[in-house]
Structures are given as C-alpha cells and as structure tokens.
Design a protein around this motif. Structure first.
Motif, PDB file in Angstrom:
ATOM      1  N   GLN A 195       0.801  -1.227   0.000  1.00  0.00           N
ATOM      2  CA  GLN A 195       0.000   0.000   0.000  1.00  0.00           C
ATOM      3  C   GLN A 195       0.830   1.271   0.000  1.00  0.00           C
ATOM      4  OE1 GLN A 195      -2.347   0.743   3.553  1.00  0.00           O
ATOM      5  NE2 GLN A 195      -1.242  -0.832   4.678  1.00  0.00           N
ATOM      6  N   THR A 196       2.099   1.160   0.336  1.00  0.00           N
ATOM      7  CA  THR A 196       2.989   2.318   0.244  1.00  0.00           C
ATOM      8  C   THR A 196       4.359   1.832  -0.199  1.00  0.00           C
ATOM      9  OG1 THR A 196       4.115   4.085   1.460  1.00  0.00           O
ATOM     10  CG2 THR A 196       3.551   2.100   2.700  1.00  0.00           C
ATOM     11  N   PHE A 197       5.057   2.683  -0.928  1.00  0.00           N
ATOM     12  CA  PHE A 197       6.404   2.335  -1.391  1.00  0.00           C
ATOM     13  C   PHE A 197       7.405   3.381  -0.908  1.00  0.00           C
ATOM     14  CE2 PHE A 197       3.097   1.417  -4.565  1.00  0.00           C
ATOM     15  CZ  PHE A 197       3.005   0.047  -4.343  1.00  0.00           C
ATOM     16  N   SER A 198       6.981   4.181   0.045  1.00  0.00           N
ATOM     17  CA  SER A 198       7.745   5.336   0.499  1.00  0.00           C
ATOM     18  C   SER A 198       8.392   5.124   1.860  1.00  0.00           C
ATOM     19  CB  SER A 198       6.836   6.569   0.556  1.00  0.00           C
ATOM     20  OG  SER A 198       6.205   6.779  -0.685  1.00  0.00           O
ATOM     21  N   TRP A 199       8.524   3.873   2.269  1.00  0.00           N
ATOM     22  CA  TRP A 199       9.171   3.566   3.550  1.00  0.00           C
ATOM     23  C   TRP A 199      10.300   2.584   3.324  1.00  0.00           C
ATOM     24  CZ3 TRP A 199       7.877   5.432   8.469  1.00  0.00           C
ATOM     25  CH2 TRP A 199       6.736   6.255   8.511  1.00  0.00           C
ATOM     26  N   LYS A 200      11.277   2.662   4.215  1.00  0.00           N
ATOM     27  CA  LYS A 200      12.315   1.650   4.219  1.00  0.00           C
ATOM     28  C   LYS A 200      12.898   1.508   5.615  1.00  0.00           C
ATOM     29  CE  LYS A 200      16.043   4.711   2.643  1.00  0.00           C
ATOM     30  NZ  LYS A 200      17.002   4.957   1.545  1.00  0.00           N
ATOM     31  N   PRO A 201      13.420   0.314   5.928  1.00  0.00           N
ATOM     32  CA  PRO A 201      14.048   0.125   7.236  1.00  0.00           C
ATOM     33  C   PRO A 201      15.229   1.068   7.372  1.00  0.00           C
ATOM     34  CG  PRO A 201      13.703  -1.978   6.131  1.00  0.00           C
ATOM     35  CD  PRO A 201      13.454  -0.906   5.118  1.00  0.00           C
ATOM     36  N   GLU A 261      17.565  -1.538  14.456  1.00  0.00           N
ATOM     37  CA  GLU A 261      16.844  -1.438  15.724  1.00  0.00           C
ATOM     38  C   GLU A 261      15.350  -1.250  15.549  1.00  0.00           C
ATOM     39  OE1 GLU A 261      18.850   1.331  18.441  1.00  0.00           O
ATOM     40  OE2 GLU A 261      20.569   1.182  17.108  1.00  0.00           O
ATOM     41  N   GLY A 262      14.852  -1.586  14.351  1.00  0.00           N
ATOM     42  CA  GLY A 262      13.416  -1.524  14.143  1.00  0.00           C
ATOM     43  C   GLY A 262      12.872  -0.184  13.717  1.00  0.00           C
ATOM     44  N   PHE A 263      13.751   0.755  13.406  1.00  0.00           N
ATOM     45  CA  PHE A 263      13.292   2.056  12.939  1.00  0.00           C
ATOM     46  C   PHE A 263      13.031   2.037  11.434  1.00  0.00           C
ATOM     47  CE2 PHE A 263      15.253   3.341  16.920  1.00  0.00           C
ATOM     48  CZ  PHE A 263      14.333   4.273  17.379  1.00  0.00           C
ATOM     49  N   PHE A 264      12.006   2.797  11.034  1.00  0.00           N
ATOM     50  CA  PHE A 264      11.682   2.945   9.616  1.00  0.00           C
ATOM     51  C   PHE A 264      11.673   4.415   9.249  1.00  0.00           C
ATOM     52  CE2 PHE A 264      10.125  -1.188  10.715  1.00  0.00           C
ATOM     53  CZ  PHE A 264      10.235  -1.954   9.557  1.00  0.00           C
ATOM     54  N   LEU A 265      12.046   4.675   7.996  1.00  0.00           N
ATOM     55  CA  LEU A 265      12.023   6.042   7.461  1.00  0.00           C
ATOM     56  C   LEU A 265      10.989   6.128   6.358  1.00  0.00           C
ATOM     57  CD1 LEU A 265      13.217   8.921   6.845  1.00  0.00           C
ATOM     58  CD2 LEU A 265      14.825   7.749   5.306  1.00  0.00           C
ATOM     59  N   GLY A 266      10.121   7.127   6.452  1.00  0.00           N
ATOM     60  CA  GLY A 266       9.121   7.346   5.414  1.00  0.00           C
ATOM     61  C   GLY A 266       9.239   8.739   4.846  1.00  0.00           C
ATOM     62  N   ILE A 298      10.173   9.399  10.971  1.00  0.00           N
ATOM     63  CA  ILE A 298      10.879   8.293  11.600  1.00  0.00           C
ATOM     64  C   ILE A 298       9.886   7.573  12.501  1.00  0.00           C
ATOM     65  CG2 ILE A 298      12.749   7.644  13.165  1.00  0.00           C
ATOM     66  CD1 ILE A 298      13.868   8.774  10.679  1.00  0.00           C
ATOM     67  N   ALA A 299       9.819   6.252  12.381  1.00  0.00           N
ATOM     68  CA  ALA A 299       8.841   5.513  13.179  1.00  0.00           C
ATOM     69  C   ALA A 299       9.415   4.184  13.636  1.00  0.00           C
ATOM     70  CB  ALA A 299       7.562   5.276  12.368  1.00  0.00           C
ATOM     71  N   TRP A 319       7.539   8.011  17.162  1.00  0.00           N
ATOM     72  CA  TRP A 319       7.611   8.696  15.868  1.00  0.00           C
ATOM     73  C   TRP A 319       8.106  10.128  16.022  1.00  0.00           C
ATOM     74  CZ3 TRP A 319       4.696  13.141  15.427  1.00  0.00           C
ATOM     75  CH2 TRP A 319       3.686  13.301  16.386  1.00  0.00           C
ATOM     76  N   GLN A 320       8.608  10.631  14.896  1.00  0.00           N
ATOM     77  CA  GLN A 320       8.937  12.050  14.797  1.00  0.00           C
ATOM     78  C   GLN A 320       8.787  12.475  13.339  1.00  0.00           C
ATOM     79  OE1 GLN A 320       8.637  14.997  15.663  1.00  0.00           O
ATOM     80  NE2 GLN A 320      10.019  14.901  17.442  1.00  0.00           N
TER      81      GLN A 320
END
Length: 293
Positions: free
Chosen positions: A41-47, A51-56, A64-65, A74-75
């Motif tokens: 559903q989204t292609f705008s995130w990556k690990p 440590e389990g953080f994702f960038l979108g 950051i989530a 999140w921030q």
DNA sequence: CGCCAGGGTGACG
DNA sequence: CGTCACCATGGC
C-alpha cells in the motif's frame, strides 16, 4: 466512517540514546510496521537501522517511526511533532481488533487476519499516492519501491535529520511535471515516464481536482481504486490485482474470466464498509503465503 | 532463457 | 462491446 469505541491517544516524549531528537510516543495497540509499511500500500518507507526504525517520505515531510508495543514511536521532519499528520496517516482511530472481529465472520478472511496481525490501512497524501501507483503498473513491489526512492533522490528536496544522513523527500508535483525524461529514465520508470509527466501537468493545470481518477493518463480502474483506498480513505472498495483475483478464484471459487468490475463489486457486496480492510488482509496474507512456497 | 509483476492504452473486429 | 499486442525493467 464513525468510530464508537472510546479511543485513548497518549502523547509522551522519549529520547533514545544516540538520537539527536526526541520521539513522540502514541498509544497504538495493534501495529506491525513491516507488514504495513513494507507491503503493497505504500512504497515510500524503508528500514532505517537494525533497531526496528523505519524512514518514510512524503512530498512535505519525512517520518521516523518504530513500534514498541503498545506504542508507536515517531517524529516528523522538518516540522516536528506533527501529531495531526500522524493521526491521519496511520489511521490511529481505527480500532483494528474490532475490525478483525467483524471480518472474521468470513472464515477465509478470518484466517488471513489471524496470520497478518498488526496490518493497518494507511491514509496517505493524495498526489504522491497518485505518482506512486502510476509506477505500479505491471511491476512488482520491490521495483516500484526502487523507482520511488530513485525519483526522490533525483527530483526530491533534501532535508537534514539530525544524526541521520540527509533525506530526499518525495518529489513535488511541480518537480515531476518539469522533470527531464533522462531523469525519469534514470529512476527506471520505463514506459511510465510519459504518464508521470502528463498526469503531473494535468494536476497542475486543473482548476479543481478531478473526481474521475481514470481521467489521468496511466490511471485505469485498478490504480484508481488504490488511490481511493490508500489516499482518500474509501473503505468500501479494494483494488483487485493479479493476486486478489487469483485468491478469489482459488479460495472463493469465482470464475476466472470476468472483468475487473465483477470482482470489485463482489468484494464490496460481501464486505461493505470493511472491504478495504478485508482486501488488504487477503492480499498480504495470500501474497506472503505464495511467496514463501 | 522465459516468465512474472498491486495494469493501461490503443487498434481492431 | 471484447480481445490483444505492446509498453520497459529487473528479479527469479
């Protein structure tokens, strides 16, 4: 869509070591970032790290989530603490356990939701969803995501996130409209390059938003439904791609020679206002299952 | 190598 | 209305 369940939304601050910014902490009892952010559903995130953080990325901000049950950490950047955006984007008010209970009246969907815990629907900004799914025609998710991040690198504005390398945002509509074909080719978008430019120009020249999304070049009924669900928040429909059609034929015994609208209407008639959630769980479950074989 | 991927378009009958 | 070749590309 109405929500009758009393929702609890906490906003706290935490500050992990090694981070030069603080994170907000929002109560969200049911969320799997890998399933939700790295799916279809989204292609705008990556690990982001181990440590389990994702960038979108969106056209206006980076996110950051990380999920630390039962909290979403999140921030947002460059404008910090944008809770309104996060609340809408992650559909924080959706009561996933209640939705799953209702969906489980269908045994097949029940099996799907049981094996995709924490899969949420997102409500993404409109224009980047249009461009993202313009890239989706006749391609798999890995390649779509690759093109999105290449487009961001080539055409997107760079912002700095303290302690993290600079991040390129999703390209603005203006940037897509004025992009050179050599730049689009560099992003490996293939024959979709002309659709990107034509649709971006159509958006910019329109006096008001088009109601019929298929009026945009490169957007047919399926991609229009992706935008309906993942950007406009329409939960009464769900897109029918090759995987969804495949599972409808295999698991529900539907004929395999019908047109798009047949399958779409069948799903909407069966699942009503939860069609989007049913479709997304079926899709991710079935695709993951087939891929594992 | 051939087949597939969160399809759409345009030509043809 | 329905069918179908074609589009560009990388992963498997």
């Amino acid at each position: 869509m109405r929500y009758t369940t009393a929702m609890v939304i906490e906003r706290l601050k935490v500050k992990p070591k090694n981070f030069l910014f603080s994170l907000n902490k929002t109560y969200l009892p049911d969320f799997d970032p890998e399933l939700t952010l790295m799916g279809g559903q989204t292609f705008s995130w990556k690990p982001l790290s181990s440590e389990g953080f994702f960038l979108g990325i969106t056209q206006t901000k980076a996110i950051i989530a990380k999920y630390k049950r039962p909290y979403l950490l999140w921030q947002t950047f460059p404008n910090r603490d944008d809770f309104k955006f996060i609340e809408e984007y992650f559909r924080i008010k959706d009561d996933l356990s209640k939705i799953k209970t209702q969906l489980s009246q269908d045994p097949i969907v029940g099996k799907a939701v049981a094996q995709t815990p924490g899969l949420r629907l997102l409500k993404q900004p409109f224009y980047e969803t249009v461009f993202s799914f313009l890239l989706s025609s006749n391609r798999n998710i890995k390649l779509i995501r690759k093109s999105v991040w290449l487009l961001a690198k080539i055409l997107g504005r760079a912002i700095k996130i303290p302690g993290i390398a600079q991040v390129h945002l999703f390209p603005t509509t203006e940037a897509v409209a004025s992009a050179r074909y050599s730049q689009l080719k560099e992003a490996k978008v293939g024959f979709r390059a002309k659709f990107l430019k034509l649709t971006a120009r159509a958006i910019l020249s329109a006096r008001q938003p088009t109601r019929d999304l298929t009026a945009y070049p490169g957007i047919g009924p399926k991609i229009a439904d992706c935008i309906e669900v993942f950007a406009l928040g329409n939960t009464y429909v769900t897109p029918v791609d090759v995987w969804v059609k495949r599972l409808l034929v295999e698991l529900y015994g539907l004929p395999d020679n019908k047109h798009y609208l047949f399958y779409k209407k069948w799903l909407s008639n069966r699942f009503g206002y939860l069609t989007a959630y049913a479709g997304q769980h079926l899709y991710e479950w079935y695709r993951g299952r087939s891929r594992a074989k």
